[in-house]
Design a protein around this motif. Sequence first.
Motif, PDB file in Angstrom:
ATOM      1  N   LEU A 194      25.731  46.722  17.625  1.00  0.00           N
ATOM      2  CA  LEU A 194      25.923  48.000  18.315  1.00  0.00           C
ATOM      3  C   LEU A 194      26.017  47.799  19.821  1.00  0.00           C
ATOM      4  CD1 LEU A 194      25.790  51.141  18.581  1.00  0.00           C
ATOM      5  CD2 LEU A 194      23.299  50.884  18.607  1.00  0.00           C
ATOM      6  N   LEU A 195      25.053  47.073  20.400  1.00  0.00           N
ATOM      7  CA  LEU A 195      25.059  46.864  21.846  1.00  0.00           C
ATOM      8  C   LEU A 195      26.305  46.114  22.286  1.00  0.00           C
ATOM      9  CD1 LEU A 195      21.453  45.999  23.075  1.00  0.00           C
ATOM     10  CD2 LEU A 195      22.799  48.038  23.492  1.00  0.00           C
ATOM     11  N   ARG A 196      26.731  45.158  21.500  1.00  0.00           N
ATOM     12  CA  ARG A 196      27.922  44.398  21.888  1.00  0.00           C
ATOM     13  C   ARG A 196      29.142  45.309  21.944  1.00  0.00           C
ATOM     14  NH1 ARG A 196      29.692  38.402  19.601  1.00  0.00           N
ATOM     15  NH2 ARG A 196      31.126  37.952  21.309  1.00  0.00           N
ATOM     16  N   GLN A 197      29.268  46.228  20.980  1.00  0.00           N
ATOM     17  CA  GLN A 197      30.393  47.167  21.008  1.00  0.00           C
ATOM     18  C   GLN A 197      30.301  48.104  22.210  1.00  0.00           C
ATOM     19  OE1 GLN A 197      31.310  49.258  17.429  1.00  0.00           O
ATOM     20  NE2 GLN A 197      31.658  47.417  16.222  1.00  0.00           N
ATOM     21  N   VAL A 198      29.083  48.553  22.512  1.00  0.00           N
ATOM     22  CA  VAL A 198      28.891  49.402  23.689  1.00  0.00           C
ATOM     23  C   VAL A 198      29.267  48.642  24.955  1.00  0.00           C
ATOM     24  CG1 VAL A 198      27.131  50.532  25.117  1.00  0.00           C
ATOM     25  CG2 VAL A 198      27.144  50.883  22.641  1.00  0.00           C
ATOM     26  N   TYR A 199      28.829  47.384  25.058  1.00  0.00           N
ATOM     27  CA  TYR A 199      29.128  46.580  26.246  1.00  0.00           C
ATOM     28  C   TYR A 199      30.632  46.347  26.388  1.00  0.00           C
ATOM     29  CZ  TYR A 199      24.134  45.396  26.437  1.00  0.00           C
ATOM     30  OH  TYR A 199      22.764  45.438  26.530  1.00  0.00           O
ATOM     31  N   GLU A 200      31.299  46.072  25.271  1.00  0.00           N
ATOM     32  CA  GLU A 200      32.745  45.842  25.332  1.00  0.00           C
ATOM     33  C   GLU A 200      33.475  47.089  25.822  1.00  0.00           C
ATOM     34  OE1 GLU A 200      33.465  44.680  21.329  1.00  0.00           O
ATOM     35  OE2 GLU A 200      33.236  42.523  21.728  1.00  0.00           O
ATOM     36  N   ALA A 201      33.061  48.258  25.319  1.00  0.00           N
ATOM     37  CA  ALA A 201      33.675  49.511  25.761  1.00  0.00           C
ATOM     38  C   ALA A 201      33.406  49.750  27.240  1.00  0.00           C
ATOM     39  CB  ALA A 201      33.139  50.682  24.932  1.00  0.00           C
ATOM     40  N   ALA A 202      32.168  49.535  27.666  1.00  0.00           N
ATOM     41  CA  ALA A 202      31.813  49.737  29.068  1.00  0.00           C
ATOM     42  C   ALA A 202      32.581  48.783  29.972  1.00  0.00           C
ATOM     43  CB  ALA A 202      30.312  49.539  29.252  1.00  0.00           C
ATOM     44  N   ARG A 203      32.797  47.573  29.497  1.00  0.00           N
ATOM     45  CA  ARG A 203      33.523  46.590  30.315  1.00  0.00           C
ATOM     46  C   ARG A 203      34.971  47.038  30.527  1.00  0.00           C
ATOM     47  NH1 ARG A 203      32.091  40.360  29.404  1.00  0.00           N
ATOM     48  NH2 ARG A 203      30.073  41.333  29.797  1.00  0.00           N
ATOM     49  N   VAL A 204      35.582  47.604  29.493  1.00  0.00           N
ATOM     50  CA  VAL A 204      36.951  48.111  29.631  1.00  0.00           C
ATOM     51  C   VAL A 204      37.003  49.229  30.666  1.00  0.00           C
ATOM     52  CG1 VAL A 204      38.789  49.369  28.436  1.00  0.00           C
ATOM     53  CG2 VAL A 204      37.663  47.443  27.305  1.00  0.00           C
ATOM     54  N   ILE A 205      36.053  50.161  30.579  1.00  0.00           N
ATOM     55  CA  ILE A 205      36.048  51.296  31.512  1.00  0.00           C
ATOM     56  C   ILE A 205      35.718  50.843  32.925  1.00  0.00           C
ATOM     57  CG2 ILE A 205      34.885  53.476  32.054  1.00  0.00           C
ATOM     58  CD1 ILE A 205      34.526  53.861  29.004  1.00  0.00           C
ATOM     59  N   SER A 206      34.783  49.911  33.068  1.00  0.00           N
ATOM     60  CA  SER A 206      34.425  49.416  34.401  1.00  0.00           C
ATOM     61  C   SER A 206      35.599  48.700  35.053  1.00  0.00           C
ATOM     62  CB  SER A 206      33.227  48.462  34.306  1.00  0.00           C
ATOM     63  OG  SER A 206      32.059  49.142  33.925  1.00  0.00           O
ATOM     64  N   TYR A 207      36.285  47.875  34.278  1.00  0.00           N
ATOM     65  CA  TYR A 207      37.433  47.148  34.835  1.00  0.00           C
ATOM     66  C   TYR A 207      38.546  48.123  35.211  1.00  0.00           C
ATOM     67  CZ  TYR A 207      41.415  43.989  35.192  1.00  0.00           C
ATOM     68  OH  TYR A 207      42.526  43.325  35.634  1.00  0.00           O
ATOM     69  N   ALA A 208      38.797  49.100  34.337  1.00  0.00           N
ATOM     70  CA  ALA A 208      39.814  50.109  34.656  1.00  0.00           C
ATOM     71  C   ALA A 208      39.432  50.874  35.921  1.00  0.00           C
ATOM     72  CB  ALA A 208      39.982  51.073  33.478  1.00  0.00           C
ATOM     73  N   SER A 209      38.145  51.144  36.094  1.00  0.00           N
ATOM     74  CA  SER A 209      37.690  51.841  37.302  1.00  0.00           C
ATOM     75  C   SER A 209      37.933  51.002  38.538  1.00  0.00           C
ATOM     76  CB  SER A 209      36.200  52.181  37.183  1.00  0.00           C
ATOM     77  OG  SER A 209      35.965  53.065  36.107  1.00  0.00           O
ATOM     78  N   ASP A 210      37.615  49.712  38.465  1.00  0.00           N
ATOM     79  CA  ASP A 210      37.834  48.824  39.613  1.00  0.00           C
ATOM     80  C   ASP A 210      39.308  48.814  40.016  1.00  0.00           C
ATOM     81  OD1 ASP A 210      35.172  48.162  39.687  1.00  0.00           O
ATOM     82  OD2 ASP A 210      35.405  46.299  38.547  1.00  0.00           O
ATOM     83  N   VAL A 211      40.167  48.635  39.022  1.00  0.00           N
ATOM     84  CA  VAL A 211      41.607  48.581  39.295  1.00  0.00           C
ATOM     85  C   VAL A 211      42.098  49.911  39.867  1.00  0.00           C
ATOM     86  CG1 VAL A 211      43.878  48.367  38.216  1.00  0.00           C
ATOM     87  CG2 VAL A 211      42.040  46.806  37.565  1.00  0.00           C
ATOM     88  N   THR A 212      41.629  51.005  39.292  1.00  0.00           N
ATOM     89  CA  THR A 212      42.097  52.322  39.708  1.00  0.00           C
ATOM     90  C   THR A 212      41.650  52.650  41.127  1.00  0.00           C
ATOM     91  OG1 THR A 212      42.041  53.086  37.423  1.00  0.00           O
ATOM     92  CG2 THR A 212      42.051  54.770  39.126  1.00  0.00           C
ATOM     93  N   TRP A 213      40.404  52.430  41.425  1.00  0.00           N
ATOM     94  CA  TRP A 213      39.924  52.745  42.785  1.00  0.00           C
ATOM     95  C   TRP A 213      40.556  51.837  43.819  1.00  0.00           C
ATOM     96  CZ3 TRP A 213      38.592  57.317  43.271  1.00  0.00           C
ATOM     97  CH2 TRP A 213      37.796  57.991  42.353  1.00  0.00           C
ATOM     98  N   ARG A 214      40.869  50.617  43.422  1.00  0.00           N
ATOM     99  CA  ARG A 214      41.588  49.725  44.347  1.00  0.00           C
ATOM    100  C   ARG A 214      42.979  50.287  44.639  1.00  0.00           C
ATOM    101  NH1 ARG A 214      40.483  44.997  41.719  1.00  0.00           N
ATOM    102  NH2 ARG A 214      42.578  44.690  40.891  1.00  0.00           N
ATOM    103  N   GLU A 215      43.631  50.802  43.602  1.00  0.00           N
ATOM    104  CA  GLU A 215      44.962  51.382  43.772  1.00  0.00           C
ATOM    105  C   GLU A 215      44.895  52.658  44.610  1.00  0.00           C
ATOM    106  OE1 GLU A 215      49.137  51.964  43.275  1.00  0.00           O
ATOM    107  OE2 GLU A 215      47.768  50.244  43.256  1.00  0.00           O
ATOM    108  N   VAL A 216      43.857  53.469  44.383  1.00  0.00           N
ATOM    109  CA  VAL A 216      43.682  54.676  45.199  1.00  0.00           C
ATOM    110  C   VAL A 216      43.551  54.296  46.670  1.00  0.00           C
ATOM    111  CG1 VAL A 216      42.067  56.545  45.759  1.00  0.00           C
ATOM    112  CG2 VAL A 216      42.690  56.099  43.373  1.00  0.00           C
ATOM    113  N   GLY A 217      42.737  53.295  46.959  1.00  0.00           N
ATOM    114  CA  GLY A 217      42.572  52.855  48.340  1.00  0.00           C
ATOM    115  C   GLY A 217      43.875  52.354  48.941  1.00  0.00           C
TER     116      GLY A 217
END
Length: 815
Positions: free
Chosen positions: A268-291
């Motif tokens: 369960l935790l591994r699936q949660v971590y994998e999902a969070a990693r996708v969202i965190s990476y997408a956030s990093d890329v997106t905020w970099r693009e916004v900047g």
Amino acid sequence: MTSTDATAKAEDSGPSGYAAARLRLLTEGARSGPPRRTALSGLTDDWLAGLFDAGAGGLKGVSLVAVGGYGRGELSPRSDLDLLLLHDGADPDAIAVLADRLWYPVWDLGLALDHSVRTPAEARKTAAEDLKVQLGLLDARHLAGDLGLTAALRTAVLADWRNQAPKRLPELQELCAERAARQGELQYLLEPDLKEARGGLRDATALRAVAASWLADAPREGLDDARRRLLDVRDALHLTTGRATDRLSLQEQDQVAAELGLLDADTLLRQVYEAARVISYASDVTWREVGRVLRSRAVRPRLRAMLGGGKPVAERSPLAEGVVEQDGEVVLARAARPERDPVLPLRAAAAAAQAGLPLSLHAVRRLAATVRPLPTPWPAEAREQLVTLLGSGRPTVEVWEALEAEGLITRLLPDWERVRCRPQRNAVHIWTVDRHLIETAVRASAFTRRVSRPDLLLVAALLHDIGKGWPGDHSVAGEIIARDVAARIGFDRDDVAVLGTLVRHHLLLVETATRRDLDDPATVRAVAAAVGSPGTLELLHALTEADALATGPAAWSSWRGSLVADLVKRVAAVLAGAEPDEPEAAAPTAEQERLALEAVATGSPVLALRAQTRPQAEEEPSGDPEPLGVELLIAVPDQPGVLPAVAGVLAMHRLTVRTAELRALELPDGVEGSALLLNWRVAAEYGSLPQATRLRADLVRALDGSLDIAGRLAERDAAYPRRRGLVAPPPRVSVHPAASRLATVIEVRAQDAPGLLFRIGRALEDANVRVRSAHVSTLGANAVDAFYVTGPGGAPLPGEEAASVARGLEETLRG
């Protein structure tokens, strides 16, 4: 309340029978995930629309709108209903009556409600003042009433959001950063908040808001699946707990896993971590693009004026072969051919980390789609680029995550898949296994000037826990994997052997230094035999410190560092040819000798209590100050019962023992008698430290038997009810017969608790064995203590007697 009662109450709540239908929907096992959320939203829509139609009568210019998560149709079993009653302001009294007819039935059913009553102008004004309100309105969805009113508000809110995006997106980014600092990163937490932590559902909603601004967009691959997975986990959490909670507590993880049909809580935790990693990476890329977009908009008018209206050309600065910097990111050169250059991913990653720049999303995806596999063994350049990447310090983390997000890491290192997103159920560890390995490489990069082979240090840091996830001892499994990986990436036979040794023994120095008697020749000989050479010892010393610093604040301290350094010095002397049977005994300090002489002269204990401070010349590689501790020095005339007496007095005064050493001290010639010296590091559970005079008075009473320590501790424990929590694993007591030829080594591993050391010391005294020296350490909630004991005559215990003492001690601790 029984299911029958719930159904009866549901039918009484209104003609729609909403509550009964809701109960059936949530209890039927055939429907879960998105279909259940959609069905629950649809069911709720129909019920609320019926309430609206019944209450509105012929009222015009009013509509009922779902906002926020309900507006997105994402109702979990215990979600709030976010509702807006929108009106044109024509008949306030009628609107108030309608609101009561809507809200009270919701409250009567015990559903959480977040509601507001506003005109379109009021809604827009509130949104302009409150970013959270505006984010909720971006997901506005019509439920009942005047559709035109709802549509007009949606259009206006979206227009406002897009017009104000240059101002509001930085505000949203700051809000996300503050929340991340407060809640932590979902992909590493053992008890994560699925909504608020970084990489959780709030961040997924923020990415939708950025996309709605038309200013930038998130990488969409995998994002919807990640969001769906977190919502599924939240649904299961609501159903198993019966509460509106987003905190995935340890005690509930097995039930949630079972509800989702998963193997266990780790899955369960591994699936949660994998999902969070996708969202965190997408956030990093997106905020970099916004900047990037906002910076571009800010400078474009000036550039147009300078260039006479022409379109500016982005600068491209070469970084490495096939790799350039453009607009603050690392991208592939126009002439780069990933399909012909298998080293390019590592070269680009190393160049990005060295420059402290992010890898462009487009570049990473192009590499993942077109690059050819590296040959086996790797060419020298590939190995060198990997070492360069690992040695780049903190920027390595972001670059590594970018490669991992597109699957490039597991293609380069297939064994990485087993440790990726793997949780570590140990309070000492603050990272998942894979992130811990990268953190260790980051820490090791600061030590590359200390060793003659920095490449071996960095690769060992990357691989030292690679055996986690395999059955058995992870160090043993890890050695096999590390040797295979090292050969595959092109190290020669000798280097492969060194890397295997480093991985196999990466815990050897710290465990030996904190749990064994360094004055015992057998201790030093055993370490020297395992390490084999001065060069390997040098590497292992640096790896040990890097590993501990990357584990968490509880794993390293000046005290541990000094013990490891002392052990390394002794082992180095043996490896250089010194006689192992005659190690240099640690001479007592002037203060230790003074206390011992005073104790022998007075026939009573003498102690010194003082704050521990780090010497100014000593720098903490992490840059973080070490928590303040208190050093307690006690000298006692040599006699039975010293260990339980001291430990019991400290427990009575609510002093937590972090580290402890007990040893006999040789006094100068001409002084009759002998003394025991205790050098402990303690901390107050709460409040201030007790006065040294009070500690000494109680210690005198404990040693002469007039102080009932066991009774006092039992009374205190009885006064405090036990708190509900995880059931700790049972204690384990083992004998290590080969660890010393002068004494028997008994090791205790147990859950740390007030009075634990007192109970151990008293049990050893009751077994009629003498503690020659003790080495106590606390790692998070775990105590790992080693006791060097002898019989009354001073000789090691026979094998069966040692096993009997260990069994008795374990039974005592289990009782």
